[in-house]
Motif scaffolding. Structure first.
Motif, short mmCIF file in Angstrom:
data_model
loop_
_atom_site.label_atom_id
_atom_site.label_comp_id
_atom_site.label_asym_id
_atom_site.label_seq_id
_atom_site.Cartn_x
_atom_site.Cartn_y
_atom_site.Cartn_z
N SER A 128 1.18 -1.50 -0.13
CA SER A 128 0.39 -0.26 -0.38
C SER A 128 0.81 1.02 -0.26
CB SER A 128 -1.53 -0.07 1.05
OG SER A 128 -0.02 0.17 2.25
N PRO B 144 -4.41 -1.16 -0.39
CA PRO B 144 -3.90 -2.30 -0.72
C PRO B 144 -4.06 -3.35 -1.72
CG PRO B 144 -5.99 -2.61 0.80
CD PRO B 144 -5.97 -1.48 0.68
N THR C 49 -0.31 -2.47 -8.80
CA THR C 49 0.15 -1.73 -8.46
C THR C 49 0.90 -0.81 -9.53
OG1 THR C 49 0.50 -2.06 -6.50
CG2 THR C 49 1.42 0.29 -7.09
N SER D 152 -10.35 3.65 4.07
CA SER D 152 -10.56 2.90 3.28
C SER D 152 -11.60 1.72 2.77
CB SER D 152 -9.16 2.15 2.65
OG SER D 152 -8.50 1.53 3.38
N SER E 193 -9.41 5.21 -0.79
CA SER E 193 -9.14 5.07 -0.10
C SER E 193 -8.29 6.58 0.31
CB SER E 193 -7.81 4.70 0.14
OG SER E 193 -6.39 5.35 0.83
#
Length: 718
Positions: free
Chosen positions: A59, A65, A71, A365, A378
C-alpha cells in the motif's frame, strides 16, 4: 496450454530475466484452462513466516492494499526471508540488494541513496512519512522490521514534499502469534563481529486477544578500516490488542543506539601532489583516536483500526521519531607529497543534532458500488511537525600540522573546542488531505486516480548558517496521481502511470520572492506478471522523470537589500530508463530475486547529475532448498554488478576535470544453511566472495569498499 512463465518471456522478449526450470517447459495438454475463484478479502502483505521473496500486497504507493501486479508503479519488496538468507543486519544491507536503488558511502559515517537519477529522501515507517537527518534511516537495524517496500518514481500522493526518486517504507513486525514463540540468534564474523538477537512473542491474556512482542539485539564490530569500531543495541516492543470484533489497537516503541569510534569524515584523496593516483591500503583512514560518530534513535507509535461490516476500514495513527547525532570529527584533506606524505591539512568539527518529528493521521478505505461494479476508495488526512537543525563547536586556536600522512596512525591531538553555538534551527509543518480510488471499468480494465492537497510551512531561526529569520510557506499545493492497469490474461497486465511530487526551495528571485517549489513528474509504462497464485512476480518498465523550477543564478541581479545573487527557476533534470525485476518462487523450494536498471539523467545543460551513482545495475540473488537426503540443506548465491559512475574530480596539476569513478565491477555473495533439527539451524554467509577491491566516490574523495566477509549464525526457535 502455455506455461505462464513462457507467456512472460514472450512478452518481455530478450529482456526476460528468468530461465525456466525444465519441468515448466512442458508441451501443450488437451485440457481446459482452470477457473480460479478469488474470495473477497484484504490481501495480507506480511512476509514473516511466508518463506517467500515477494508479498501478496503493498500500500506504499496509493494507500490502497493492492497486489504488486495491480500497482501502476515499480515496486520492490525485501521480505523477511530475503533478509535472513542474505544476513541483512541493517536497512542499508537490504537497500544495496534492492533493484533500482543505489547506495554509496559518503564517508565512513553516512550514505547517499538515489534512484532514477535523484536522491532518495522519503522514508516511511508503517506507511507514515518520516524525515531522516544527516545520518539516514538506512543505518538502523532490520531486527524490528517485517519487510522493506520501495516504490520508485514520484510519491507525492502519500509523502507530500520530496524528490521524484523513490519512497522507502519500513514495515514493522507485530504481535500476531496467539501462542508463545521465541527465536534466539547469535552471530560471529569477520573483524571480530559478535551479535545476539532475541525475538519473543506471547499472549498477555487467556484468550490471546492481547499480545506482546519484544525484540532485543546487541552487536559489536571492529572494521577493516584502522581504528574503527562500533557497538550497538536495539530494543523494540509492541502490544497488539483485539478490543472488539473488527477493532484492533497497536502501541509500540523502539530505541536504538550506535556508538561508532574511529570513524572518518570525508574521504581518501585521489591524487598525490605530482598528479599521480594514490593507491591506499584498504585499511587506510583519516580518523583520529578521538573521532566519534554516535547516534541514537527513539520511535513511538499507536494505531487504532476498525473494520466495518461493509468491508470498510477506518484507521488513526500517531507517531513520534527522534534522532540524536553527536559527531566529533577531523576532516583531513589535500594532496600529499608521494615520498614525504606532507601537504595535508586538518579541520576539526563537533556537530550535535536532535531532529524530532511528530505525526498524526486518519484514513479510511473500502469498496463502493457504481455503475453496477465494485470499486475501491482510500481517503486520509495527515499532519506532521519537524523540529530540525544542529549546533556546532569549533577549534579555539591554531591546529598542529598533519605531518607525514603516509604514516598516519590517528594520534593527532584533540584540540580545545569552543562552547556549542546555534548553527541552524527550523520548524517544518505539513498538512495534507488525499484521496485515491481504483475504478473497475471492465473486468480487465482498472483506473487508479487520486490527488493530494498540501499545506507546507518552514520557519527558520537566526543562526550561524541563517543570516535572518524567515518563514517559507506553500499553500494548497495539488499533487495528482493517475494510473491504468489492463489485464491481458490471468497472469499478465500492462500499466501506465503519471505521478508527481514537489520540493520547496529557499532561493529568492530578483524581486525578493521565494522561488516556486521544484516540481517532479514521473511517467512510466510497463508490463507485470503474477504467477503460481501470487508466489512469483515479474515486471518490466520504461520510465521518464522531469524535475523543473530548478534554482539557477540570475546573472546581473541580486536579491533586494542583499549582496546575494538572485535566482531564477529553470528547466531541471530529465531522467529516462528501463527497469526489469523478478521476485518470488520459480519452483518449489527455489526463491529468486533479480533486477536490472538502466537510465540516463542529465540537467538542462546536458551534464550528468547525482554523478556518484552508476547508470546500470544488475542485482541477483537466489536460494534453493535441496531435496532427498539433502533436504535440510539450502544453498544460495548472487551478485551485484554496477557500471562506472560518471563522477569527476579536479586534477591537482592540470586543473581539468577527470573521471574518477570506480570501474564497472561485480560483487559475488554466497550462503549455506543447514537445519540441525526442526528448530535449530546454522547459516554461513560470505559476502564479496572473490575479495574484489572497489571504492565509492563521494563529496570529498573516496571510501574503500568492504573486503570479503564471513558471518556464521546459529538460530534456535522455541
Amino acid at each position: 496450454m502455455h506455461h505462464p512463465l513462457t507467456s512472460l518471456c514472450a512478452a518481455l522478449s530478450a529482456a526476460c530475466l528468468l530461465t525456466l526450470p525444465a519441468q515448466a517447459q512442458s508441451t501443450e495438454e488437451a485440457t481446459l484452462a482452470p477457473v480460479t475463484v478469488k474470495a473477497q478479502r484484504t490481501p495480507d502483505a506480511t512476509s514473516e513466516g511466508s518463506g517467500s521473496y515477494t508479498t501478496e500486497a503493498t500500500s506504499t504507493a496509493t494507500g490502497l492494499p493492492l497486489s504488486i501486479r495491480d500497482t501502476p508503479q515499480s515496486v520492490s519488496v525485501v521480505t523477511s526471508e530475503r533478509m535472513q538468507d542474505q544476513a541483512m543486519d541493517t536497512v542499508e544491507d537490504a537497500l544495496r540488494a534492492t533493484p533500482g536503488v543505489s547506495l554509496k558511502s559518503m564517508d565512513r559515517g553516512r550514505n547517499g541513496l538515489s534512484a532514477r537519477g535523484f536522491l532518495i529522501t522519503n522514508y516511511q515507517f508503517d506507511g507514515v512519512p518520516m524525515f531522516t537527518g544527516n545520518i539516514g534511516a538506512e543505518t538502523i537495524s532490520t531486527a524490528p522490521f517485517d519487510r522493506i517496500e520501495v516504490v520508485r518514481g514520484a510519491t507525492g500522493l502519500l509523502n507530500g514534499a520530496g524528490d521524484p526518486s523513490a519512497a522507502i517504507n519500513l514495515v514493522r513486525k507485530h504481535a500476531t502469534s496467539k501462542t508463545f514463540t521465541a527465536t534466539v540468534e547469535t552471530e560471529l564474523g569477520s573483524w571480530n563481529h559478535r551479535a545476539g538477537t532475541l525475538d519473543l512473542s506471547t499472549p498477555l491474556n487467556s484468550d490471546a486477544s492481547v499480545r506482546g512482542r519484544v525484540v532485543l539485539s546487541a552487536d559489536a564490530q571492529d572494521a577493516f578500516i584502522d581504528l574503527e569500531n562500533t557497538r550497538g543495541s536495539v530494543f523494540y516492543g509492541v502490544v497488539d490488542a483485539d478490543l472488539a470484533p473488527g477493532t484492533r489497537v497497536s502501541v509500540g516503541a523502539s530505541h536504538e543506539t550506535r556508538q561508532r569510534n574511529g570513524v572518518y569524515w570525508g574521504g581518501l584523496t585521489y591524487w598525490y601532489a605530482d598528479g599521480g593516483r594514490t593507491q591506499w591500503d584498504r585499511s587506510k583512514t583519516t580518523a583520529t583516536r578521538w573521532n566519534q560518530w554516535d547516534t541514537e534513535e527513539t520511535t513511538a507509535f499507536a494505531s487504532l483500526e476498525h473494520r466495518l461490516a461493509n468491508r470498510w476500514r477506518v484507521r488513526a495513527d500517531l507517531a513520534h521519531r527522534k534522532q540524536v547525532e553527536d559527531s566529533k570529527l577531523l576532516w583531513v584533506m589535500g594532496t600529499p607529497d608521494r615520498s614525504t606524505g606532507l601537504g595535508m591539512s586538518a579541520y576539526p568539527y563537533h556537530y550535535h543534532a536532535e531532529p524530532t518529528q511528530n505525526h498524526a493521521s486518519v484514513s479510511a478505505s473500502g469498496p463502493f458500488r457504481l455503475g453496477g461494479r465494485e470499486h475501491e476508495l482510500s481517503v486520509g488526512v495527515m499532519h506532521s511537525q519537524l523540529k530540525d537543525g544542529w549546533d556546532n563547536r569549533d577549534a579555539l586556536s591554531g591546529l598542529p600540522e598533519v605531518g607525514n600522512f603516509n604514516e598516519w596512525d590517528g594520534s593527532y591531538p584533540e584540540p580545545a573546542m569552543s562552547p556549542f553555538y546555534l548553527a541552524s534551527r527550523d520548524t517544518t509543518t505539513q498538512t495534507g488531505a488525499y484521496a485515491a480510488s481504483r475504478l473497475q471499468i471492465t473486468d480487465a480494465l482498472k483506473f487508479i486516480v487520486g490527488g493530494r492537497v498540501s499545506q507546507w510551512k518552514r520557519q527558520g531561526e537566526v543562526g550561524a548558517w541563517t543570516a535572518e529569520a524567515y518563514t517559507l510557506r506553500h499553500s494548497s499545493v495539488f499533487t495528482p496521481y493517475a494510473g491504468v492497469v489492463f489485464d491481458l490474461n490471468d497472469h499478465l497486465s500492462v500499466y501506465a502511470s503519471h505521478t508527481t511530487i514537489f520540493k520547496p526551495q529557499t532561493e529568492k528571485d530578483r524581486h525578493g520572492q521565494y522561488l516556486d517549489p521544484l516540481e517532479g513528474d514521473s511517467s512510466e509504462i510497463g508490463i507485470k506478471g503474477e504467477f503460481f497464485n501470487g508466489r512469483l512476480n515479474a515486471s518490466a518498465a520504461v520510465f521518464r522523470t522531469d524535475q523543473d523550477n530548478l534554482a539557477t543564478p540570475d546573472a546581473g541581479y541580486f536579491v533586494p537589500g542583499t549582496a546575494t545573487v538572485a535566482s531564477r527557476a529553470a528547466q531541471g533534470v530529465e531522467s529516462q530508463g528501463v527497469e526489469l525485476e523478478v521476485s518470488g518462487e520459480v519452483a518449489p523450494g527455489w526463491q529468486l530475486g533479480a533486477g536490472w536498471t538502466q537510465f540516463s539523467a542529465r540537467d538542462a545543460q546536458g551534464a550528468h547529475v547525482v554523478t556518484e551513482h552508476p547508470r546500470q545495475q544488475l542485482k541477483l540473488f537466489t536460494r534453493h532448498t535441496l531435496g532427498g537426503a539433502l533436504q535440510k540443506l539450502s544453498l544460495g548465491g548472487g551478485l551485484v554488478w554496477e557500471s562506472r559512475p560518471p563522477v569527476t574530480a579536479t586534477h591537482p596539476v592540470t586543473g581539468l576535470e577527470e573521471r574518477v569513478g570506480q570501474p564497472a565491477h561485480a560483487l559475488v555473495d554466497v550462503m549455506a544453511a543447514y537445519a540441525l533439527t526442526p528448530r535449530t539451524s546454522v547459516q554461513l554467509n560470505i559476502s564479496n566472495l572473490l575479495d574484489k577491491v572497489f571504492y565509492d566516490s563521494s563529496w570529498s574523495g573516496y571510501t574503500q569498499g568492504e573486503p570479503r566477509k564471513f558471518t556464521l549464525a546459529l538460530k534456535h526457535r522455541f
